[in-house]
Scaffold this motif. Structure first.
Motif, PDB file in Angstrom:
ATOM      1  N   MET A   1       0.826  -1.203   0.000  1.00  0.00           N
ATOM      2  CA  MET A   1       0.000   0.000   0.000  1.00  0.00           C
ATOM      3  C   MET A   1       0.863   1.257   0.000  1.00  0.00           C
ATOM      4  SD  MET A   1      -3.087  -1.119   2.599  1.00  0.00           S
ATOM      5  CE  MET A   1      -3.732   0.556   2.684  1.00  0.00           C
TER       6      MET A   1
ATOM      7  N   MET B   1       2.271   1.758  -3.461  1.00  0.00           N
ATOM      8  CA  MET B   1       1.236   2.247  -4.363  1.00  0.00           C
ATOM      9  C   MET B   1       0.973   3.730  -4.137  1.00  0.00           C
ATOM     10  SD  MET B   1      -1.490  -0.921  -4.117  1.00  0.00           S
ATOM     11  CE  MET B   1      -2.712  -0.129  -5.188  1.00  0.00           C
TER      12      MET B   1
ATOM     13  N   LEU C   1       1.094  -2.233 -11.009  1.00  0.00           N
ATOM     14  CA  LEU C   1       0.095  -1.334 -10.431  1.00  0.00           C
ATOM     15  C   LEU C   1       0.285   0.093 -10.921  1.00  0.00           C
ATOM     16  CD1 LEU C   1       0.165  -2.876  -6.871  1.00  0.00           C
ATOM     17  CD2 LEU C   1      -1.870  -2.709  -8.320  1.00  0.00           C
TER      18      LEU C   1
ATOM     19  N   PRO D   1      -9.176  -0.701 -13.556  1.00  0.00           N
ATOM     20  CA  PRO D   1      -9.517  -0.494 -12.147  1.00  0.00           C
ATOM     21  C   PRO D   1      -8.753  -1.451 -11.238  1.00  0.00           C
ATOM     22  CG  PRO D   1     -11.334  -1.532 -13.335  1.00  0.00           C
ATOM     23  CD  PRO D   1     -10.344  -1.119 -14.363  1.00  0.00           C
ATOM     24  N   VAL D   2      -8.493  -0.987 -10.022  1.00  0.00           N
ATOM     25  CA  VAL D   2      -7.719  -1.758  -9.047  1.00  0.00           C
ATOM     26  C   VAL D   2      -8.523  -1.910  -7.763  1.00  0.00           C
ATOM     27  CG1 VAL D   2      -5.596  -1.847  -7.669  1.00  0.00           C
ATOM     28  CG2 VAL D   2      -5.536  -0.912 -10.000  1.00  0.00           C
ATOM     29  N   LEU D   3      -8.532  -3.122  -7.235  1.00  0.00           N
ATOM     30  CA  LEU D   3      -9.202  -3.437  -5.965  1.00  0.00           C
ATOM     31  C   LEU D   3      -8.173  -4.038  -5.030  1.00  0.00           C
ATOM     32  CD1 LEU D   3     -11.851  -4.022  -4.236  1.00  0.00           C
ATOM     33  CD2 LEU D   3     -11.873  -6.254  -5.372  1.00  0.00           C
ATOM     34  N   ILE D   4      -8.081  -3.525  -3.804  1.00  0.00           N
ATOM     35  CA  ILE D   4      -7.142  -4.084  -2.832  1.00  0.00           C
ATOM     36  C   ILE D   4      -7.885  -4.654  -1.635  1.00  0.00           C
ATOM     37  CG2 ILE D   4      -5.304  -2.509  -3.546  1.00  0.00           C
ATOM     38  CD1 ILE D   4      -5.753  -0.962  -0.912  1.00  0.00           C
TER      39      ILE D   4
ATOM     40  N   LEU E   1      -4.863   6.334  -1.572  1.00  0.00           N
ATOM     41  CA  LEU E   1      -5.274   5.339  -2.552  1.00  0.00           C
ATOM     42  C   LEU E   1      -6.756   5.489  -2.904  1.00  0.00           C
ATOM     43  CD1 LEU E   1      -3.338   2.230  -1.202  1.00  0.00           C
ATOM     44  CD2 LEU E   1      -2.782   3.631  -3.188  1.00  0.00           C
TER      45      LEU E   1
ATOM     46  N   ASP F   1      -7.229   8.271  -5.129  1.00  0.00           N
ATOM     47  CA  ASP F   1      -6.745   7.945  -6.477  1.00  0.00           C
ATOM     48  C   ASP F   1      -7.693   7.012  -7.226  1.00  0.00           C
ATOM     49  OD1 ASP F   1      -4.502   9.483  -6.094  1.00  0.00           O
ATOM     50  OD2 ASP F   1      -3.163   7.806  -5.651  1.00  0.00           O
TER      51      ASP F   1
ATOM     52  N   ILE G   1      -8.675   3.884  -6.057  1.00  0.00           N
ATOM     53  CA  ILE G   1      -8.488   2.474  -5.726  1.00  0.00           C
ATOM     54  C   ILE G   1      -9.676   1.997  -4.877  1.00  0.00           C
ATOM     55  CG2 ILE G   1      -6.988   0.783  -4.611  1.00  0.00           C
ATOM     56  CD1 ILE G   1      -5.753   2.141  -7.072  1.00  0.00           C
ATOM     57  N   ARG G   2     -10.230   0.851  -5.222  1.00  0.00           N
ATOM     58  CA  ARG G   2     -11.323   0.280  -4.449  1.00  0.00           C
ATOM     59  C   ARG G   2     -10.751  -0.584  -3.332  1.00  0.00           C
ATOM     60  NH1 ARG G   2     -16.385  -0.403  -8.145  1.00  0.00           N
ATOM     61  NH2 ARG G   2     -15.900   1.030  -9.829  1.00  0.00           N
ATOM     62  N   VAL G   3     -11.457  -0.617  -2.204  1.00  0.00           N
ATOM     63  CA  VAL G   3     -10.955  -1.318  -1.026  1.00  0.00           C
ATOM     64  C   VAL G   3     -12.046  -2.239  -0.488  1.00  0.00           C
ATOM     65  CG1 VAL G   3      -9.931  -1.066   1.271  1.00  0.00           C
ATOM     66  CG2 VAL G   3      -9.532   0.705  -0.466  1.00  0.00           C
TER      67      VAL G   3
END
Length: 398
Positions: free
Chosen positions: A94, A97, A110, A116-119, A140, A143, A145-147
């Protein structure tokens, strides 16, 4: 439900990496293909052979693999997938990123991706609660980023609290939502968030300590389940999530107008901490000190947004959810509020100063419905949002 979709799965180095094996199984069972990337630290917890066997594909590990890099393989990898998933997302990943660093294959992918990005964060509770991690998380989210998660519970290190990686089934649900295949696909949900600022004069105003964190987390969780989200927010300190329609407002009157402008909706969730009163006749110029002492402020009651929508006739959302921030007799006051306002559910919480909830990273809520009061444990606000979004999806299911 994910037939034909390709997921780039980055497996970080944490004890939760073993859950990534189950996630691969679930993804393939849902029809997706999985391109796995295993960090060097990740190999301390799961083997490339086990990952490859479950994914049915080569495991990528080294940024400087000449066979792949002859055709700029890291660029192709980062853009050939429909979604990039990081599970587990360690504190180190994290941080890289958030800072835009690219020292290895995972971080380079990354940084290079246009998808799209999911963490799914996973780490020790103290690491999760550290201000640096929370700053990185906020960066994040800002920016785009999905969590998903983390959950609260017992840690492998023996401590207890938030930091456990979300369960594979929950991550699969978030992946569904990120790809527009979630249980709320085709649904419109309205969410209000943040405080309102009621002017006294052009310089001063009446407000409260709401950060807007819970409302923003809820909007993101509903978005991740596939909903089209209209996000009406006062001047919050937490930025709105990406992928939602944002309507910024200042006052309660402006919030009511924005809410009405974004109806109809299948569900409406009123998480905003709206000021109950405003100054009747705010000064047009800054009020100065004078010999007569402090000015007398005459107060007027603000419009009741929750009750207005809950008691609508035609066009009322099928589900109306209010929030009740209380400092004493939480369940009792919130139960009375649900009946008084006419809404379907109330999410009640204790915001007395000792709890640290208002403006903090965690929440402890009681969900009040016509079936009674359901007490939830203290959880990260992201997890409260995920649970509430899942309940909303169940309630709206045909």
């Amino acid at each position: 439900m994910l037939a034909g979709r390709r997921i780039l799965l980055i497996i970080g180095g944490g004890i939760a990496a073993y859950k990534s094996l189950e996630l691969i199984r679930l993804l393939r069972g849902a029809g997706a293909t999985v391109a796995p990337v295993l960090t060097r630290a990740g190999t301390e917890f799961v083997t490339p052979l086990s990952v490859s066997a479950l994914a049915g594909e080569k495991v990528f590990q080294d940024l400087f693999d000449l066979t792949d890099e002859a055709e700029m393989g890291h660029i192709q990898l980062s853009r050939a997938a429909d979604l990039v998933v990081v599970a587990p997302a360690t504190a180190d990943l994290m941080a890289r990123m958030a800072a835009g660093l690219a020292p290895d294959l995972a971080a380079t992918l990354l940084l290079a991706t246009d998808k799209p990005v999911l963490i799914a964060p996973a780490m020790n509770v103290r690491m999760w609660e550290h201000p640096a991690t929370q700053r990185n998380l906020a960066r994040l989210i800002a920016d785009g980023i999905r969590v998903v998660g983390p959950d609260a519970g017992a840690m492998a290190c023996g401590e207890f609290g938030p930091g456990r990686m979300a369960e594979p089934a929950a991550i699969l649900s978030a992946i569904d939502g990120a790809l527009g295949a979630g249980p709320l696909a085709g649904r419109h949900v309205l969410v209000t968030s943040g405080p309102t600022h009621e002017p006294i004069d052009p310089v001063r105003y009446i407000a409260n300590r709401s950060s807007g964190a819970q409302g923003a987390a809820l909007a993101a969780a509903l978005r991740d389940l596939g909903a089209r989200v209209s996000f009406v927010t006062g001047p919050a300190t937490v930025p709105p999530p990406h992928g939602v329609t944002v309507a910024p407002v200042q006052t309660a009157a402006e919030m009511l107008a924005a809410v009405e402008a974004h109806l109809p909706a299948d569900a409406a969730v009123f998480a905003a901490a709206v000021a109950d009163w405003r100054v009747d006749g705010a000064a047009a110029q800054k009020i100065k000190k004078g010999a007569d002492g402090p000015p007398a402020l005459r107060m007027a009651e603000n419009p009741d947004i929750l009750a207005t929508v809950a008691r609508m006739g035609a066009g009322r959302p099928a589900l109306v959810v209010g929030f009740a921030a209380e400092t004493e007799h939480v369940a009792e006051h919130a139960t009375a509020k649900r009946l008084r306002k006419g809404c379907d559910w109330i999410v009640a919480n204790d915001v007395s100063p000792a709890t640290g909830i208002m403006g903090g990273a965690e929440n402890a809520v009681t969900l009040i419905t016509d079936a009674g009061a359901e007490v939830w444990p203290r959880l990260p606000k992201s997890e409260v949002a995920r649970r509430l979004a899942a309940r909303i999806a169940e309630a709206l299911a045909p």
